[in-house]
Design an enzyme around this catalytic site. Structure first.
Site, PDB file in Angstrom:
ATOM      1  N   ARG A  20       0.637  -1.222  -0.149  1.00 56.22           N
ATOM      2  CA  ARG A  20       0.065   0.038  -0.101  1.00 56.22           C
ATOM      3  C   ARG A  20       0.884   1.382  -0.017  1.00 56.22           C
ATOM      4  O   ARG A  20       2.041   1.245   0.370  1.00 56.22           O
ATOM      5  CB  ARG A  20      -0.943   0.057   1.182  1.00 56.22           C
ATOM      6  CG  ARG A  20      -1.986  -1.280   1.090  1.00 56.22           C
ATOM      7  CD  ARG A  20      -2.742  -0.900  -0.002  1.00 56.22           C
ATOM      8  NE  ARG A  20      -3.607  -1.996  -0.217  1.00 56.22           N
ATOM      9  CZ  ARG A  20      -3.794  -2.952  -1.220  1.00 56.22           C
ATOM     10  NH1 ARG A  20      -2.905  -2.701  -2.161  1.00 56.22           N
ATOM     11  NH2 ARG A  20      -4.636  -3.854  -1.247  1.00 56.22           N
ATOM     12  N   CYS A  21       0.186   2.314  -0.527  1.00 56.04           N
ATOM     13  CA  CYS A  21       0.956   3.586  -0.538  1.00 56.04           C
ATOM     14  C   CYS A  21       1.457   3.876   0.969  1.00 56.04           C
ATOM     15  O   CYS A  21       0.774   3.720   1.798  1.00 56.04           O
ATOM     16  CB  CYS A  21      -0.057   4.511  -0.996  1.00 56.04           C
ATOM     17  SG  CYS A  21       0.719   6.254  -1.257  1.00 56.04           S
ATOM     18  N   PRO A  22       2.909   4.339   0.668  1.00 55.29           N
ATOM     19  CA  PRO A  22       3.659   4.742  -0.526  1.00 55.29           C
ATOM     20  C   PRO A  22       4.619   3.678  -0.896  1.00 55.29           C
ATOM     21  O   PRO A  22       5.462   3.950  -1.676  1.00 55.29           O
ATOM     22  CB  PRO A  22       4.491   5.955  -0.082  1.00 55.29           C
ATOM     23  CG  PRO A  22       4.714   5.377   1.575  1.00 55.29           C
ATOM     24  CD  PRO A  22       3.389   4.820   2.011  1.00 55.29           C
TER      25      PRO A  22
END
Length: 81
Positions: A18-20
């Site tokens: 998941r981001c980042p």
């Protein structure tokens, strides 16, 4: 897999991240590549549909192709300068 994606010289599996994290991994991988080499990124984080194109534009890499209509998403980028 679309033929254009099968031409990649390098592959990065960012599934489940998941981001980042996906963009951080892309940046690290691209640093180890030579100018003009290509990287296939496979991801399932919806944020990559925005983050990968923005990363390419900001870092002067070329987004050759993307497939974001279904997961896993695929991006093919070519390293710039």
């Amino acid at each position: 897999m679309n033929d254009v994606f099968s031409t990649a010289q390098h592959k990065l599996d960012a599934l489940g991240l998941r981001c980042p994290e996906p963009v951080m991994m892309v940046r690290k991988t691209v640093r180890q590549m030579a100018q003009g080499e290509t990287l296939l990124i496979i991801a399932d984080d919806p944020a990559t549909t925005r983050d990968i194109p923005s990363f390419c534009e900001f870092m002067d890499h070329t987004l050759i192709a993307s497939e974001t209509m279904q997961t896993p998403y695929q991006y093919l980028i070519k390293k710039g300068l």
